[in-house]
Motif scaffolding. Sequence first.
Motif, PDB file in Angstrom:
ATOM      1  N   PRO B  25      34.935  76.821  31.051  1.00  0.00           N
ATOM      2  CA  PRO B  25      34.377  77.965  30.328  1.00  0.00           C
ATOM      3  C   PRO B  25      33.949  77.603  28.907  1.00  0.00           C
ATOM      4  N   ASN B  26      33.036  78.412  28.416  1.00  0.00           N
ATOM      5  CA  ASN B  26      32.586  78.229  27.031  1.00  0.00           C
ATOM      6  C   ASN B  26      33.306  79.215  26.122  1.00  0.00           C
ATOM      7  N   PHE B  27      33.618  78.789  24.914  1.00  0.00           N
ATOM      8  CA  PHE B  27      34.335  79.640  23.964  1.00  0.00           C
ATOM      9  C   PHE B  27      33.456  79.902  22.753  1.00  0.00           C
ATOM     10  N   ASP B  28      33.692  81.086  22.169  1.00  0.00           N
ATOM     11  CA  ASP B  28      32.954  81.452  20.958  1.00  0.00           C
ATOM     12  C   ASP B  28      33.730  80.880  19.764  1.00  0.00           C
ATOM     13  N   THR B  29      33.246  79.802  19.189  1.00  0.00           N
ATOM     14  CA  THR B  29      33.972  79.125  18.101  1.00  0.00           C
ATOM     15  C   THR B  29      33.116  79.040  16.831  1.00  0.00           C
ATOM     16  N   GLN B  30      33.777  78.974  15.696  1.00  0.00           N
ATOM     17  CA  GLN B  30      33.098  78.791  14.407  1.00  0.00           C
ATOM     18  C   GLN B  30      33.904  77.778  13.589  1.00  0.00           C
ATOM     19  N   PRO B  31      33.732  76.501  13.880  1.00  0.00           N
ATOM     20  CA  PRO B  31      34.586  75.477  13.239  1.00  0.00           C
ATOM     21  C   PRO B  31      34.433  75.364  11.727  1.00  0.00           C
ATOM     22  N   ASP B  32      33.340  75.892  11.191  1.00  0.00           N
ATOM     23  CA  ASP B  32      33.155  75.794   9.736  1.00  0.00           C
ATOM     24  C   ASP B  32      33.715  77.007   8.987  1.00  0.00           C
ATOM     25  N   ALA B  33      34.143  78.000   9.739  1.00  0.00           N
ATOM     26  CA  ALA B  33      34.712  79.191   9.087  1.00  0.00           C
ATOM     27  C   ALA B  33      36.086  78.846   8.508  1.00  0.00           C
ATOM     28  N   LEU B  59      46.811  82.546  13.848  1.00  0.00           N
ATOM     29  CA  LEU B  59      45.743  81.756  13.223  1.00  0.00           C
ATOM     30  C   LEU B  59      44.419  82.426  13.541  1.00  0.00           C
ATOM     31  N   GLU B  60      43.552  82.506  12.548  1.00  0.00           N
ATOM     32  CA  GLU B  60      42.237  83.102  12.760  1.00  0.00           C
ATOM     33  C   GLU B  60      41.175  82.204  12.140  1.00  0.00           C
ATOM     34  N   GLN B  61      40.168  81.908  12.921  1.00  0.00           N
ATOM     35  CA  GLN B  61      39.032  81.142  12.394  1.00  0.00           C
ATOM     36  C   GLN B  61      37.759  81.788  12.927  1.00  0.00           C
ATOM     37  N   GLY B  62      37.090  82.517  12.051  1.00  0.00           N
ATOM     38  CA  GLY B  62      35.887  83.216  12.489  1.00  0.00           C
ATOM     39  C   GLY B  62      36.199  84.128  13.651  1.00  0.00           C
ATOM     40  N   ALA B  63      35.527  83.870  14.776  1.00  0.00           N
ATOM     41  CA  ALA B  63      35.632  84.747  15.932  1.00  0.00           C
ATOM     42  C   ALA B  63      36.869  84.498  16.770  1.00  0.00           C
ATOM     43  N   LEU B  64      37.582  83.444  16.484  1.00  0.00           N
ATOM     44  CA  LEU B  64      38.664  83.022  17.373  1.00  0.00           C
ATOM     45  C   LEU B  64      40.033  83.264  16.754  1.00  0.00           C
ATOM     46  N   VAL B  93      48.651  82.432  22.832  1.00  0.00           N
ATOM     47  CA  VAL B  93      47.510  83.216  23.335  1.00  0.00           C
ATOM     48  C   VAL B  93      46.320  82.980  22.409  1.00  0.00           C
ATOM     49  N   MET B  94      45.191  82.646  23.018  1.00  0.00           N
ATOM     50  CA  MET B  94      43.977  82.478  22.224  1.00  0.00           C
ATOM     51  C   MET B  94      42.924  83.469  22.734  1.00  0.00           C
ATOM     52  N   VAL B  95      42.288  84.162  21.817  1.00  0.00           N
ATOM     53  CA  VAL B  95      41.266  85.157  22.186  1.00  0.00           C
ATOM     54  C   VAL B  95      40.017  84.892  21.363  1.00  0.00           C
ATOM     55  N   ASP B  96      38.853  84.904  22.039  1.00  0.00           N
ATOM     56  CA  ASP B  96      37.612  84.805  21.264  1.00  0.00           C
ATOM     57  C   ASP B  96      36.904  86.156  21.298  1.00  0.00           C
ATOM     58  N   MET B 145      35.698  72.448  19.615  1.00  0.00           N
ATOM     59  CA  MET B 145      35.508  73.591  18.726  1.00  0.00           C
ATOM     60  C   MET B 145      34.135  73.573  18.052  1.00  0.00           C
ATOM     61  N   ARG B 146      33.453  72.454  18.101  1.00  0.00           N
ATOM     62  CA  ARG B 146      32.122  72.378  17.483  1.00  0.00           C
ATOM     63  C   ARG B 146      31.102  73.160  18.306  1.00  0.00           C
ATOM     64  N   ASP B 147      31.129  72.969  19.653  1.00  0.00           N
ATOM     65  CA  ASP B 147      30.122  73.664  20.470  1.00  0.00           C
ATOM     66  C   ASP B 147      30.721  74.688  21.438  1.00  0.00           C
ATOM     67  N   GLY B 148      32.053  74.796  21.456  1.00  0.00           N
ATOM     68  CA  GLY B 148      32.687  75.784  22.326  1.00  0.00           C
ATOM     69  C   GLY B 148      32.848  75.348  23.769  1.00  0.00           C
TER      70      GLY B 148
END
Lengths: 195, 167
Positions: B25-33, B59-64, B93-96, B145-148
Amino acid sequence: MASDPTHYTKRVKRIRTASLTLAALLAGLLVLWSGLQSGSWFDAANPTGPAQAELKDAVLRGENAQGKPYIFRAETFRRRVGEGEVYDMIAPDMTLGSPAQSDTTRAQAQTGTYNQQSGLAVLSGQAIVHKGQDTTITAPNMAFDTLTGDLLVEGPLVMTHPTRTIKAAGLKSSNEQKRHEFSDAIITLRRQGQP
Amino acid sequence: MAFLGLLMLVLASQMPPAKAQNASPNFDTQPDAPIEVAAQQITLLELQNKAVLTGKAFLEQGALSLSAQTMTLIFNPAKGHQAEDVFATTDVVMVDTKGQTSRADQAHYNLAKELMTMTGNVQVKDQQADGQFTTLRGQRLVINMRDGSSQMQSDPSTGRVRIDLNQ
């Protein structure tokens, strides 16, 4: 030319007076020197009030239990009547450790109370503590143990470091163990160079 | 015979196509946030270059977002004490923002390599456009985390990654 006996007596009196003055001066210097060697002492520009109860632009120097030097400055140190060695301070600026050392702790605030016997300073009014070269803690109020460098904050605080900012509801910090316990805390992480 | 072949071809063309199942699966990530971590108790141990978070660690990073009972941050003194690793344990638990929920026994977020690795009873639950839920199960999930993008690895004992479909 015969000498005048009255004149001779006057000379002896003058020499005696000068000797006594010199002795008193030396005794004073000896007391001051012994004060420098152990414990702490106050310097003050304008000591006022009964028995120097209030000291203006005062500087308190000494060594703590670990042999660390400290220098405490304040616009005013006002000794509380009947409470032993307890002082109310205005604009306290307390440095623990030699400024040349990297683990120096410096605490500043608008006002504070200092118990010289216990070494505990309670700082209030936007208290700021600089730990080492890159960590700063700010809080409305905090307790600073000048003997150990430990901190206790029972209220909101912010700790900043080049790579992180910690906001918390409280902090208990051990200077010797370099252990900081935050309650209800949030850390914002930054990469090097990130604002 | 030719008629029978033609009939089978026609019937096959009438059947709904098999649903494509994504085992990665693909994840919605924002590694620069910026990353924020929070907990009821955080102990910063300067001499050990780490911080231990206990009690509803988050832990929160942008959308994740990532939550767990305990998290440990590791700082690198050679890089100005910058955080390099986050280890999460117990009830991870991780949620995007897409609502994709992943659960595991442990997680390791390597901030320098931008890789999130979830291990132990990994489940990724996702809701498809048609309302159907899919649950992907495995033992190890590695997320770039760069491209999800991600890769689920199987349980070594069974050698299988399992997908469950639920309406």
